[in-house]
Scaffold this motif. Structure first.
Motif, PDB file in Angstrom:
ATOM      1  N   ARG A 288      54.499  79.336  75.271  1.00  0.00           N
ATOM      2  CA  ARG A 288      54.024  80.682  75.606  1.00  0.00           C
ATOM      3  C   ARG A 288      52.542  80.846  75.283  1.00  0.00           C
ATOM      4  N   GLN A 289      52.086  80.149  74.254  1.00  0.00           N
ATOM      5  CA  GLN A 289      50.705  80.296  73.822  1.00  0.00           C
ATOM      6  C   GLN A 289      50.181  78.927  73.413  1.00  0.00           C
ATOM      7  N   PHE A 290      49.080  78.503  74.044  1.00  0.00           N
ATOM      8  CA  PHE A 290      48.541  77.173  73.753  1.00  0.00           C
ATOM      9  C   PHE A 290      47.061  77.110  74.126  1.00  0.00           C
ATOM     10  N   VAL A 291      46.424  76.061  73.661  1.00  0.00           N
ATOM     11  CA  VAL A 291      45.018  75.792  73.988  1.00  0.00           C
ATOM     12  C   VAL A 291      44.986  74.603  74.934  1.00  0.00           C
ATOM     13  N   ALA A 292      44.191  74.691  75.984  1.00  0.00           N
ATOM     14  CA  ALA A 292      44.140  73.611  76.978  1.00  0.00           C
ATOM     15  C   ALA A 292      42.712  73.483  77.515  1.00  0.00           C
ATOM     16  N   LYS A 293      42.445  72.334  78.104  1.00  0.00           N
ATOM     17  CA  LYS A 293      41.123  72.063  78.690  1.00  0.00           C
ATOM     18  C   LYS A 293      41.200  72.263  80.199  1.00  0.00           C
ATOM     19  N   VAL A 294      40.250  73.013  80.750  1.00  0.00           N
ATOM     20  CA  VAL A 294      40.246  73.289  82.188  1.00  0.00           C
ATOM     21  C   VAL A 294      39.706  72.072  82.937  1.00  0.00           C
ATOM     22  N   MET A 295      40.523  71.533  83.830  1.00  0.00           N
ATOM     23  CA  MET A 295      40.147  70.351  84.605  1.00  0.00           C
ATOM     24  C   MET A 295      39.623  70.714  85.990  1.00  0.00           C
ATOM     25  N   GLN A 296      40.181  71.789  86.575  1.00  0.00           N
ATOM     26  CA  GLN A 296      39.796  72.129  87.949  1.00  0.00           C
ATOM     27  C   GLN A 296      40.075  73.612  88.197  1.00  0.00           C
ATOM     28  N   VAL A 297      39.171  74.258  88.919  1.00  0.00           N
ATOM     29  CA  VAL A 297      39.386  75.638  89.363  1.00  0.00           C
ATOM     30  C   VAL A 297      39.849  75.557  90.814  1.00  0.00           C
ATOM     31  N   LEU A 298      41.098  75.972  91.073  1.00  0.00           N
ATOM     32  CA  LEU A 298      41.668  75.815  92.411  1.00  0.00           C
ATOM     33  C   LEU A 298      41.123  76.868  93.367  1.00  0.00           C
ATOM     34  N   ASN A 299      41.105  78.118  92.961  1.00  0.00           N
ATOM     35  CA  ASN A 299      40.459  79.183  93.731  1.00  0.00           C
ATOM     36  C   ASN A 299      40.163  80.304  92.740  1.00  0.00           C
TER      37      ASN A 299
END
Length: 911
Positions: free
Chosen positions: A341-352
């Protein structure tokens, strides 16, 4: 003592029982409504009229169904009598005796304030204050209560109190206003300042009728931001209460009905006055939510002035406790673990503009959609325009590019906090809607900033509107609505009245003609800025060039990445090992990042070839260092060759990834003369096959010559038996193939350049010569005759110890001399030292054993390249002595003396 619901006697009851209740409402100066204690729901209630007295009738509005009827005003001192009782009794406990009950069920009695008859007699108090008159008709002389009332009335009349004052009490009549001509202006004129009021009626838990003081406006007020269950009434009077409607109404009545309150009138949409009721004991709006009697409503939440977050928090508390209307509530993320439900992640790609791909700590990639927002889209007639044109949403939908760029610059490659709000179930295709797979919708923040809110506030996205019972929405939905309201007010982005920006982006991927036009500009530009739009494989990318406003396909120079699986005419080509890893490596490093590119050339398909840099890192080198790519032979002429070579050698030694199964091929022992104290002469027989204009030449090893002849005979026999289909082969730079030479025989070759199908540059790998041929004279090399069966036989060399003049005529004379002496002849060769691109050797004639290079020096054709290595000193001295003899004799280049004295190094000469 009997309760409120105790049966009453139908006539006068001298010994009537004493009953108790709580005053719910004061109808007038002589009538009240009392209720009992709640027992699992709203309590019973009854109307009690005060015996023996009469107070003025309250004002009454004309019946709406009777057009001819008129409003009835207050009788003198009617309102003051009601207020006298209201302030004393509302919410207080009283005791009473019922003296008379009429045939119609109306009850008359004596009411005392408090739990017993020692309390204040309300009838006595009213008469004493001149607010009520005594019913003298039918007075019985033996009744002490009636006698006392008459006496009090006489005293009040004598004192000219209330009704008995001069003027008849006309000044006590209210100017009651049932309607407001312009409700919106009225609300705006108050500027959201608290106004004193009395709650006169509670329609349901969230709608009340209030008397605004001191101007006596009677208005209906709906609580901002909430809605309680209602009681629906049909035309015939039948009621259909929603669940907990009666309980919600009682909750509000017991706290607000006929209480003195302050109301903040906040807005007036569609003639409905919205407001917040403030009571000394608290805010009824928040209490209703906290107790599960109401739900938040979006359309009026935006005008709530006391903090929408408080309402959401109260509603959330009720949901978690599953009280009343939320008794069957199931949270959208109830079945998810906390870590999901709650986590930290690295953004790899912005789809739109509303979705992104993130990388979890586990390495898993997950698509996240921003909750409750909708990206820019085309609607109406624009949707059907230019159907023939290839639709590109990123550039053709107004503000889509700006929205994507905002997200890309803000979050790409960065760590974000993700809070999942709900999972949107997969939907099938409808008549006008496409199919959607399951979506994880979340609130994404970075540095405390809600990304969705930032997008909406800039007018680059809009809020989704929901049904009131739809709980699948952002946990910060109110902030999103407020941000959208600000964007609309300020005319930002999608809400701007200005013309939408147009992006004319030329896609020249695969367009050879356009690519040729752009190539010189990109080459001259040196390092150009670009954004990586897509990654096809580890070394193949699509770039957006902002300055040139074009899209290009870009191939990384100097390396050869494992190929991914591809659909070919003959079936699917299986992916090479580590192709997927190479692609993921490139994606994580450069996808949607701002990079710099150096364009060197382009291939036949219009793809540009060059070097890509990101934050000082060369992507080609990074792939080689990561053991995900090998060096391509074209890297030899680049400035990055040494770095690539050392990186590849390190990976090869560690046997990482693509080098895991690498076995070093046995090579013949090479004497490294640089490590020897004395020069070692190890001449071996070679056959000189080709001499280039640079005086580099190619040789074949005499010992393997028979193997080459055998391979050629077998290959040509097989080709003669099964000739290749003319034109079936599509040449590609770097590919090994077979080519038909001018003598109409087939030879092994490598494609160096493809200008067009009619002009293909090939290099004959066994002989060292080059030729430009038509693709119809090329064919795929049979696997049995590839370089794995027999390596390329032509090896490049350069003559040691000599330096060729830069003068083109002199150089041509030297090349002609060497061609005449050794081309297509067997010689003896010894490796002296290694150069930047090939070994430098000495060549001896096969019969006389004379040194070819030394002969050129003696004839004054070339100069000596003075080497500093100690073990070469003897050879260098011999060459220098021969050069001095040629200078003394004024031979060839020395015929005008030592021309080097006045020539600087920049002219190509050095001593």
């Amino acid at each position: 003592m009997a309760s409120v619901l105790a049966p009453a006697q139908a006539a006068a009851a001298p010994a009537a029982s004493l009953q108790r209740g709580i005053v719910k409402m004061v109808l007038s100066g002589c009538a009240i409504i009392v209720r009992g204690q709640p027992r699992g729901g709203p309590p019973p209630e009854r109307q009690i009229n005060l015996s023996n007295i009469r107070a003025g009738a309250m004002a009454r509005r004309a019946a709406q169904a009777q057009p001819d009827s008129k409003d009835t005003p207050d009788e003198p001192y009617a309102f003051q009598a009601r207020e006298f009782l209201r302030k004393k009794l509302i919410g207080k406990e009283v005791c009473f005796t019922v003296e008379i009950k009429t045939a119609l069920g109306r009850e008359y009695g004596i009411v005392y304030l408090g739990r017993d008859t020692t309390g204040e007699n309300l009838a006595d108090s009213l008469v004493n204050e001149g607010l009520a008159t005594v019913r003298r008709e039918g007075i019985r002389g033996n009744n002490p209560d009636q006698a006392r009332l008459c006496e009090l009335e006489d005293q009040s009349r004598a004192s000219k109190k209330g009704l008995w004052s001069e003027g008849g009490g006309t000044q006590s009549v209210r100017d009651l206003k049932y309607t407001i001509e312009n409700p919106r202006n009225f609300v705006d004129s108050l500027h959201q300042k608290p106004i004193n009021a009395i709650i006169e009626h509670v329609r349901d838990g969230s709608v009340v009728r209030a008397l605004l003081l001191p101007d006596y406006y009677l208005v209906t007020v709906m609580l901002s931001g909430v809605k309680c269950p209602t009681i629906k009434r049909e035309a015939d009077g039948t009621e259909f209460p929603e669940s907990f409607a009666a309980e919600a109404k009682f909750f509000t009545e017991s706290r607000l009905l006929q209480r003195d309150v302050q109301i903040i009138l906040e807005s007036c949409p569609n003639q409905i006055i919205l407001g917040t009721i403030m009571h000394p004991n608290g805010n009824i709006t928040e209490l209703l939510l906290n107790e599960g009697f109401a739900r938040c409503v979006d359309w009026s939440m935006a005008v709530y002035t006391q903090g929408a977050d408080k309402l959401r928090s109260a509603e959330k508390s009720a949901k978690e406790r599953k009280v009343r209307i939320w008794k069957d509530y199931v949270a959208p993320t109830a079945n998810m673990d906390q870590k999901d439900r709650q986590f930290v992640a690295k953004v790899m790609q912005v789809l739109n503009a509303d979705a992104m791909v993130v990388k979890l700590n586990s390495g898993e990639l997950k698509t996240i959609h921003l909750s409750s927002i909708r990206p820019p889209r085309i609607e109406g007639e624009e949707k059907n325009k230019d159907k023939d044109k290839r639709f590109r949403p990123l550039y053709d939908i107004p503000y889509m590019f700006e929205a994507r760029e905002f997200l890309r610059k803000k979050i790409i490659g960065k760590k974000v906090n993700v809070t999942v709000d709900y999972i949107r179930a997969a939907t099938g295709p409808g008549e006008s809607t496409p199919a959607f797979s399951e979506r994880t919708c979340a609130t994404v923040t970075i540095g405390g900033i809600n990304i969705a809110e930032a997008l909406v506030s800039k007018g680059l996205a809009t809020c989704i509107r929901y049904r009131q019972d739809d709980d699948q929405r952002s946990s910060h939905y109110d902030e999103l609505l407020a941000a959208e309201a600000r964007a609309i007010k300020n005319g930002k982005g999608l809400h701007s009245k200005k013309e939408a920006p147009i992006h004319r982006v030329a896609d020249i991927s695969g367009d050879t003609q356009k690519a040729k036009q752009f190539l010189p500009f990109l080459q001259r530009a040196g390092r150009s800025e670009a954004v990586v739009e897509y990654v096809f494989s580890g070394s193949r990318l699509k770039l957006y060039m902002p300055k040139e406003t074009c899209l290009i396909t870009f191939l990384l120079a100097g390396i050869e990445c494992p190929r991914s699986s591809r659909n070919m005419p003959g079936g699917t080509q299986v992916a090479e090992p580590f192709s997927e890893e190479a692609m993921l490596f490139t994606k994580e490093l450069v996808l949607q990042r701002e990079v710099e590119v150096e364009v060197e050339s382009m291939d036949k398909a219009g793809n540009f070839i060059g070097w890509l840099h990101i934050e000082g890192l060369n992507l080609s080198i990074a792939l080689v260092e990561g053991a995900l790519s090998k060096i391509h032979f074209t890297a030899e002429r680049s400035n990055y060759y040494k770095t690539l070579l050392s990186a590849e050698e390190a990976c090869r030694e560690r046997k990482e990834k693509i080098w895991a199964n690498y076995e070093e091929k046995p090579v013949e022992e090479v004497v490294y003369v640089t490590e020897e104290k004395e020069r070692v002469a190890n001449y071996r027989p070679v056959f000189v096959t080709e001499i280039c204009d640079t005086l580099h030449f190619y040789t074949q090893d005499v010992e393997t010559g028979s193997q080459l002849e055998s391979l050629m005979e077998t290959m040509r026999a097989e080709i003669a038996a099964q000739p290749p289909v003319e034109g079936s082969y599509a040449p590609r730079r770097g590919d090994y193939c077979i080519a038909k030479f001018a003598d109409d025989e087939w030879y092994r070759a490598r494609v160096e350049k493809v200008e067009s199908p009619a002009k293909v540059h090939v290099f004959y790998i066994d002989y060292g010569n080059r030729e430009v041929v038509s693709s119809t004279r090329l064919a795929a090399i049979p696997p049995a005759f590839s370089t794995r069966t027999l390596p390329a036989q032509a090896t490049e060399h350069a003559l040691a110890y000599i330096q060729v003049p830069l003068d083109e005529d002199v150089r041509a004379d030297v090349v002609d001399c060497v061609v005449r002496d050794i081309q297509n002849s067997q010689c003896l060769m010894n490796v002296e030292y290694t150069g930047a691109s090939c070994p430098h050797v000495t060549i001896q004639f096969g019969d006389t054993k004379d040194d070819v290079g030394l002969g050129l020096v003696k004839e004054g054709m070339v100069m000596v390249d003075v080497r500093k290595e100690k073990h070469l000193k003897k050879m260098v001295t011999e060459y220098l002595n021969s050069q001095e003899s040629a200078k003394s004799a004024r031979l060839n280049i020395w015929r005008y003396g030592d021309f080097r004295a006045d020539d600087a190094d920049e002219f190509g000469y050095r001593r």
